[in-house]
Design a protein around this motif. Structure first.
Motif, PDB file in Angstrom:
ATOM      1  N   GLU A 266       0.846  -1.183   0.000  1.00  0.00           N
ATOM      2  CA  GLU A 266       0.000   0.000   0.000  1.00  0.00           C
ATOM      3  C   GLU A 266       0.884   1.237   0.000  1.00  0.00           C
ATOM      4  O   GLU A 266       1.765   1.381   0.855  1.00  0.00           O
ATOM      5  CB  GLU A 266      -0.917   0.000   1.225  1.00  0.00           C
ATOM      6  CG  GLU A 266      -1.932   1.121   1.192  1.00  0.00           C
ATOM      7  CD  GLU A 266      -2.945   1.032   2.325  1.00  0.00           C
ATOM      8  OE1 GLU A 266      -3.585   2.065   2.602  1.00  0.00           O
ATOM      9  OE2 GLU A 266      -3.074  -0.046   2.934  1.00  0.00           O
ATOM     10  N   ARG A 271       2.615  -0.525   3.877  1.00  0.00           N
ATOM     11  CA  ARG A 271       2.174  -1.784   4.491  1.00  0.00           C
ATOM     12  C   ARG A 271       2.000  -2.848   3.422  1.00  0.00           C
ATOM     13  O   ARG A 271       1.395  -2.612   2.386  1.00  0.00           O
ATOM     14  CB  ARG A 271       0.867  -1.560   5.250  1.00  0.00           C
ATOM     15  CG  ARG A 271       0.271  -2.810   5.892  1.00  0.00           C
ATOM     16  CD  ARG A 271      -0.970  -2.433   6.695  1.00  0.00           C
ATOM     17  NE  ARG A 271      -2.020  -1.938   5.831  1.00  0.00           N
ATOM     18  CZ  ARG A 271      -2.998  -2.698   5.321  1.00  0.00           C
ATOM     19  NH1 ARG A 271      -3.025  -3.998   5.581  1.00  0.00           N
ATOM     20  NH2 ARG A 271      -3.934  -2.162   4.562  1.00  0.00           N
ATOM     21  N   GLU A 272       2.513  -4.036   3.699  1.00  0.00           N
ATOM     22  CA  GLU A 272       2.350  -5.127   2.747  1.00  0.00           C
ATOM     23  C   GLU A 272       0.986  -5.781   2.916  1.00  0.00           C
ATOM     24  O   GLU A 272       0.538  -6.036   4.040  1.00  0.00           O
ATOM     25  CB  GLU A 272       3.431  -6.188   2.924  1.00  0.00           C
ATOM     26  CG  GLU A 272       3.325  -7.280   1.866  1.00  0.00           C
ATOM     27  CD  GLU A 272       4.228  -8.461   2.144  1.00  0.00           C
ATOM     28  OE1 GLU A 272       4.192  -9.408   1.348  1.00  0.00           O
ATOM     29  OE2 GLU A 272       4.953  -8.437   3.153  1.00  0.00           O
ATOM     30  N   ILE A 273       0.316  -6.030   1.818  1.00  0.00           N
ATOM     31  CA  ILE A 273      -0.964  -6.733   1.824  1.00  0.00           C
ATOM     32  C   ILE A 273      -0.663  -8.203   1.573  1.00  0.00           C
ATOM     33  O   ILE A 273      -0.250  -8.590   0.483  1.00  0.00           O
ATOM     34  CB  ILE A 273      -1.915  -6.186   0.739  1.00  0.00           C
ATOM     35  CG1 ILE A 273      -2.010  -4.664   0.829  1.00  0.00           C
ATOM     36  CG2 ILE A 273      -3.285  -6.839   0.865  1.00  0.00           C
ATOM     37  CD1 ILE A 273      -2.482  -4.139   2.162  1.00  0.00           C
ATOM     38  N   ALA A 276      -2.002 -11.371  -1.568  1.00  0.00           N
ATOM     39  CA  ALA A 276      -2.762 -10.656  -2.593  1.00  0.00           C
ATOM     40  C   ALA A 276      -2.284 -10.969  -4.002  1.00  0.00           C
ATOM     41  O   ALA A 276      -2.977 -10.663  -4.970  1.00  0.00           O
ATOM     42  CB  ALA A 276      -2.676  -9.147  -2.361  1.00  0.00           C
ATOM     43  N   PRO A 293      -7.247  -5.000  -3.006  1.00  0.00           N
ATOM     44  CA  PRO A 293      -8.410  -5.223  -2.142  1.00  0.00           C
ATOM     45  C   PRO A 293      -9.424  -4.089  -2.134  1.00  0.00           C
ATOM     46  O   PRO A 293     -10.585  -4.307  -1.783  1.00  0.00           O
ATOM     47  CB  PRO A 293      -7.770  -5.380  -0.752  1.00  0.00           C
ATOM     48  CG  PRO A 293      -6.513  -4.582  -0.829  1.00  0.00           C
ATOM     49  CD  PRO A 293      -6.027  -4.724  -2.245  1.00  0.00           C
ATOM     50  N   TYR A 298      -1.708   1.192  -4.773  1.00  0.00           N
ATOM     51  CA  TYR A 298      -0.790   0.138  -4.369  1.00  0.00           C
ATOM     52  C   TYR A 298       0.403   0.064  -5.317  1.00  0.00           C
ATOM     53  O   TYR A 298       0.391   0.649  -6.401  1.00  0.00           O
ATOM     54  CB  TYR A 298      -1.506  -1.224  -4.346  1.00  0.00           C
ATOM     55  CG  TYR A 298      -2.540  -1.322  -3.265  1.00  0.00           C
ATOM     56  CD1 TYR A 298      -2.197  -1.741  -1.986  1.00  0.00           C
ATOM     57  CD2 TYR A 298      -3.873  -0.983  -3.512  1.00  0.00           C
ATOM     58  CE1 TYR A 298      -3.146  -1.822  -0.980  1.00  0.00           C
ATOM     59  CE2 TYR A 298      -4.825  -1.051  -2.508  1.00  0.00           C
ATOM     60  CZ  TYR A 298      -4.463  -1.479  -1.244  1.00  0.00           C
ATOM     61  OH  TYR A 298      -5.386  -1.551  -0.249  1.00  0.00           O
ATOM     62  N   HIS A 412     -11.170  -6.981   1.974  1.00  0.00           N
ATOM     63  CA  HIS A 412     -10.089  -7.103   2.957  1.00  0.00           C
ATOM     64  C   HIS A 412     -10.008  -8.524   3.494  1.00  0.00           C
ATOM     65  O   HIS A 412     -10.302  -8.803   4.655  1.00  0.00           O
ATOM     66  CB  HIS A 412     -10.269  -6.074   4.068  1.00  0.00           C
ATOM     67  CG  HIS A 412      -9.957  -4.692   3.624  1.00  0.00           C
ATOM     68  ND1 HIS A 412      -8.686  -4.167   3.646  1.00  0.00           N
ATOM     69  CD2 HIS A 412     -10.738  -3.730   3.085  1.00  0.00           C
ATOM     70  CE1 HIS A 412      -8.691  -2.934   3.165  1.00  0.00           C
ATOM     71  NE2 HIS A 412      -9.924  -2.642   2.817  1.00  0.00           N
ATOM     72  N   ASP A 414      -7.536 -12.346   2.827  1.00  0.00           N
ATOM     73  CA  ASP A 414      -6.390 -12.944   2.154  1.00  0.00           C
ATOM     74  C   ASP A 414      -6.905 -13.695   0.938  1.00  0.00           C
ATOM     75  O   ASP A 414      -7.756 -14.582   1.069  1.00  0.00           O
ATOM     76  CB  ASP A 414      -5.655 -13.910   3.097  1.00  0.00           C
ATOM     77  CG  ASP A 414      -4.974 -13.180   4.242  1.00  0.00           C
ATOM     78  OD1 ASP A 414      -4.880 -11.950   4.162  1.00  0.00           O
ATOM     79  OD2 ASP A 414      -4.547 -13.846   5.192  1.00  0.00           O
TER      80      ASP A 414
END
Length: 510
Positions: A266, A271-273, A276, A293, A298, A412, A414
């Motif tokens: 992000e 911040r790592e998602i 994804a 998401p 991103y 939101h 995984d």
């Protein structure tokens, strides 16, 4: 077992690496120049540069090798002048001024390179243009922002960027980090990062000339992407890719022994998602699945590493280095060191002096010296004794990615399964189903893979391995998830005896 995603999370905290590779070594002639001669060129460039070049190139007749040695010497001896760059007032970038200062901006690197090539009898020119370097945000300025070189080898022009191969800038600090990423990169590949102001210096056929508009639209693709052996296919992401759902890109890989992975970051928070993005590999073909998401902006990142290389962080926060790494290293100093477990006092001293403190960036940086063999070995010894990870992947391609106006994202949750390093390092193993992160207790699922890498595959709900049926390269099993199960793990065996983790699913209850 170490999950590859863990390496990525840690990697984003540091983002840059230094390596002890088996390839890409600086030419040894650079380190064999007599110290007095090497130092004299910085006090009297006009008279001392010529004897330096003669000494560097003694016994070298091939022009391409002459250029490589000149490139390496410049990368090893000239630092980027961050003070001048951030002041916005660039001056005195002739070769004499740059050598006296031992610093320069891109035009200064070009000046020194051109003069050394002239003394070596190699035809060289400087090229002014636009780049996707430090500070690039997807738009070009009104004026060119970068300079690099081209040399004529035989009947062909070869491109060189000593400035970018000398290191990188972080915040306002230059960090020395040698590479050959931009040495003799083909004109077609260079055009993903460098756009000459004059079309004639693109050195491509007229029908392949790149416009400013296309240059801006395309992603930044660094030289290391190609050096790892990646090859583009017909469809590539845009610098800012707008999607309406899961988007797929395929890349080819021409080299063996390369691992790859992905991450989604992000932009606003870094911040790592998790879970994804996804990769399917078949032979030398990688298929990457991308999604977002929500409506935030991103960055999608593709990572790679040579399996034979030792890649370490090249920086640590001051707190971590002073409160954790140094104390732990000091605690294992032994009068009779045991290989891989303890270190000598000399190793500790060399290790400690291999990092320099930068208060402004709140970091300790590794001080690169490719000819300090004892120091390099000491750093290896300390890292090994402290069990500091050496398998980090580095970013080779990234692009901005966001949802189109009519797409809300996948939510939101995984999206894809969790993977271990074993899965992403295989060459011919593909998950067919289920491609989801979470499974539901009490539900029945069909687990299916196609694999030429393993003699057997199995799943487990806890301790016992349940073999999957095999039909050629197809592995398959249908199973109900027990009510008390928390995780389903898939294992593969290459010898029929030992198993390694490949993929795991978290289990949730209704």
């Amino acid at each position: 077992m170490k999950k590859i995603i863990s390496a990525i999370v840690i990697f984003f905290a540091v983002f840059n690496l230094f390596a002890f590779p088996n390839s890409q070594l600086m030419n040894t002639k650079v380190g064999s120049i007599p110290k007095d001669l090497n130092e004299s060129v910085f006090t009297d460039p006009k008279t001392k540069l010529e004897p330096l070049v003669k000494s560097l190139l003694n016994g070298v007749s091939e022009n391409s090798m002459k250029v490589r040695i000149i490139h390496d010497w410049i990368c090893n001896n000239i630092a980027y002048d961050t003070d001048m760059y951030f002041s916005g007032r660039v001056s005195k970038q002739d070769y004499v001024s740059v050598l006296k200062k031992k610093k320069g901006v891109c035009s200064g690197y070009c000046s020194v390179f051109n003069e050394m090539c002239r003394l070596a009898g190699v035809e060289s020119i400087g090229i002014s243009g636009y780049s996707k370097g430090f500070g690039y945000s997807g738009k070009l300025g009104n004026q060119p922002d970068h300079e690099w070189n081209a040399v004529k080898i035989g009947n062909n022009w070869k491109l060189v960027d000593c400035c970018w191969d000398a290191g990188y800038v972080e915040v306002r600090t230059f960090v020395k980090k040698y590479s050959t990423e931009w040495f003799f990169l083909s004109p077609e590949k260079m055009l993903y990062s460098h756009l000459p102001e004059k079309d004639e210096y693109q050195f491509v056929k007229e029908e392949k000339l790149k416009t400013k508009e296309l240059f801006v639209k395309e992603p930044y693709i660094p030289g290391k992407f190609f050096n790892y052996g990646f090859e583009l296919t017909d469809i590539i992401p845009d610098y800012t890719t707008v999607i309406t759902g899961e988007t797929v890109y395929t890349l080819k890989l021409s080299k063996n022994g390369v691992s790859t992975s992905t991450a989604l970051l992000e932009k606003s928070s870094q911040r790592e998602i998790e879970n994804a993005l996804w990769i399917d590999r078949k032979g030398n073909s990688f298929t990457y699945y991308f999604d977002v998401p929500d409506k935030n902006d991103y960055k999608a990142v593709i990572f790679a590493k040579n399996n034979s290389d030792l890649n370490y962080n090249d920086k640590y926060s001051i707190a971590e280095f002073e409160s954790d790494i140094l104390p732990r290293a000091q605690s294992i100093i032994a009068s009779s060191p045991v290989a891989g477990k303890t270190i000598s006092q000399n190793d500790f001293d060399l290790f400690k002096n291999s990092f320099t403190k930068c208060q402004e960036n709140n970091c300790y940086y590794y001080k690169e010296n490719l000819f300090a063999t004892k120091r390099i070995n000491a750093v290896k010894n300390v890292f090994k004794a402290l069990k500091i990870q050496s398998g980090f992947l580095e970013p080779v391609l990234d692009f901005e990615i966001k949802a189109a106006d009519d797409y809300e994202g996948f939510g939101h949750v995984d999206k894809y399964p969790n993977v271990y390093t074993g899965y992403n390092s295989t060459k011919n193993t593909t998950l067919i189903t289920p491609k989801r992160s979470k499974l539901t207790a009490g539900e029945t699922y069909t687990f299916e893979f196609d694999s030429k890498d393993y003699l057997g595959m199995a799943l487990t709900f806890g301790e016992d391995l349940i073999p999957m049926s095999k039909n050629g390269t197809n592995y398959k099993i249908e199973s109900e998830i027990p009510a008390d199960c928390e995780q389903v793990t898939i294992y593969g065996s290459k010898n029929g005896r030992n198993y390694e983790g490949l993929i795991y699913y978290d289990v949730e209850t209704n």
